[in-house]
Write an enzyme that holds these catalytic residues in place. Structure first.
Site, PDB file in Angstrom:
ATOM      1  N   LEU A  76      49.511  34.911  46.759  1.00  0.00           N
ATOM      2  CA  LEU A  76      48.112  35.051  47.152  1.00  0.00           C
ATOM      3  C   LEU A  76      47.395  36.091  46.296  1.00  0.00           C
ATOM      4  CD1 LEU A  76      48.909  34.985  50.960  1.00  0.00           C
ATOM      5  CD2 LEU A  76      47.849  33.132  49.649  1.00  0.00           C
ATOM      6  N   THR A 107      50.917  39.876  43.904  1.00  0.00           N
ATOM      7  CA  THR A 107      50.846  41.250  43.408  1.00  0.00           C
ATOM      8  C   THR A 107      49.752  41.952  44.193  1.00  0.00           C
ATOM      9  OG1 THR A 107      51.612  40.667  41.190  1.00  0.00           O
ATOM     10  CG2 THR A 107      50.383  42.728  41.423  1.00  0.00           C
ATOM     11  N   LYS A 182      56.191  46.481  39.770  1.00  0.00           N
ATOM     12  CA  LYS A 182      55.259  45.610  39.049  1.00  0.00           C
ATOM     13  C   LYS A 182      54.069  46.398  38.498  1.00  0.00           C
ATOM     14  CE  LYS A 182      52.975  41.858  37.757  1.00  0.00           C
ATOM     15  NZ  LYS A 182      52.550  40.771  38.640  1.00  0.00           N
ATOM     16  N   LYS A 257      43.105  43.954  37.544  1.00  0.00           N
ATOM     17  CA  LYS A 257      43.554  44.028  38.936  1.00  0.00           C
ATOM     18  C   LYS A 257      44.786  44.918  39.066  1.00  0.00           C
ATOM     19  CE  LYS A 257      46.003  41.301  42.391  1.00  0.00           C
ATOM     20  NZ  LYS A 257      46.650  40.011  42.701  1.00  0.00           N
TER      21      LYS A 257
END
Length: 307
Positions: A76, A107, A182, A257
């Site tokens: 998502l 993420t 990440k 992002k």
């Protein structure tokens, strides 16, 4: 236990997959190819159709999907979507059976990952946060890298499924640590791409051929992934997006992002990340100037224009 254990890797499971976009779609199809029953849910009918054409099934709702699934995988856009799908009315946690394995490959921010994991544990479910690296090509080829956070038992159960979708599976620690790995990795990537791009722009100004700089730096102390695997200028590396007019393998908007998530985490943890902050600011300028949908290596053109 209604999920496949590490000793039952050949047994087919019913897997619910929510979020069938550019990454989620190919990941779900690889689970179908491995012999699992895959129920898909996405707001895009076209995305669902790609899964059903490959042998998957369309779920009528998130609640219906969760009620049938042994395993639920989500991919998502952001933390608010993950919280809503898992904890909202008609969501996964209210409808899945106790013992269901939950794998969130979105993420998102670390705080959201840990909050949802805690809520899942209270419901008697196993959960890992398992964001990915490797892009659309890696999703299609089943060669993604998964950075996984969660309890040992949840990781061991999840690994059998992650192995179908990826090549490298790393258990990074407890809940939220997959997200932490990440965003730290992608902060390194964003900073290094800017550094490599600045060097090529400077080389141009100094009359140094891009190929010559590549030949030197690729074998010297300036060597890094952003240079030798993803060179931001056309020519030296034929496979890089620079040779495809910066069509994205990893869009600048996605890099921004991740850099913003890294800054949120740094602020929350009280960590000093001045280069990460500057990288976030530069990518914001690049995206706002029209680079949003180009590859993140296209920031070299923004830096060239800023000179």
């Amino acid at each position: 236990m209604n999920v496949k254990t590490v000793w039952e890797e050949t047994m087919p499971s019913t897997i619910g997959f929510i979020g069938l976009g550019n990454m989620g779609g190919p990941m779900a199809i690889n689970l179908v190819k491995a012999g699992h029953r895959v129920l898909g849910f996405d707001l895009s009918e076209a995305a669902v159709a790609l899964l059903t054409d490959a042998g998957g099934e369309k779920a009528g709702s998130v609640a219906d999907l969760a009620a049938q699934a042994d395993v639920v995988v989500t991919m998502l856009p952001a933390g608010k979507h993950v919280r809503q799908i898992y904890q909202g009315e008609g969501g996964i946690l209210d409808n899945a059976r106790s013992g269901t394995l939950l794998i969130d490959s979105s993420t998102i921010d670390v705080d959201s990952a840990r909050a949802v994991s805690s809520a899942a544990e209270e419901k008697g479910m196993l959960m890992v946060d398992a964001p990915v690296s490797g892009g659309v090509a890696g999703a299609a080829a089943g060669t993604l890298t998964f950075m996984v956070g969660g309890p040992d038992k949840a990781f061991q159960e999840a690994k059998a499924f992650l192995d179908i979708m990826g090549k490298t599976i790393v258990h990074a620690g407890g809940a939220g640590n997959g997200q932490a790995a990440k965003i730290c990795n992608n902060m390194i990537l964003g900073i290094s791409m800017i550094a490599v791009s600045e060097a090529f722009v400077l080389a141009e100004k100094l009359g140094l051929d891009a190929q010559k700089l590549y030949d030197v730096s690729s074998t010297a102390s300036g060597q890094c992934w952003s240079l030798t695997s993803y060179c931001p200028v056309p020519g030296p590396l034929p496979t890089s997006p620079a040779n495809r007019d910066y069509q994205p393998g990893f869009a600048a908007a996605m890099m921004l992002k991740d850099l913003k998530l890294a800054q949120e985490a740094a602020n929350s943890a009280g960590a000093a990340t001045p280069l990460g902050a500057e990288a976030s600011s530069l990518y914001a300028l690049y995206c706002n100037s029209g680079g949003n949908e180009t590859d993140f290596s296209g920031i070299v053109n923004f830096l060239r224009g800023a000179g």
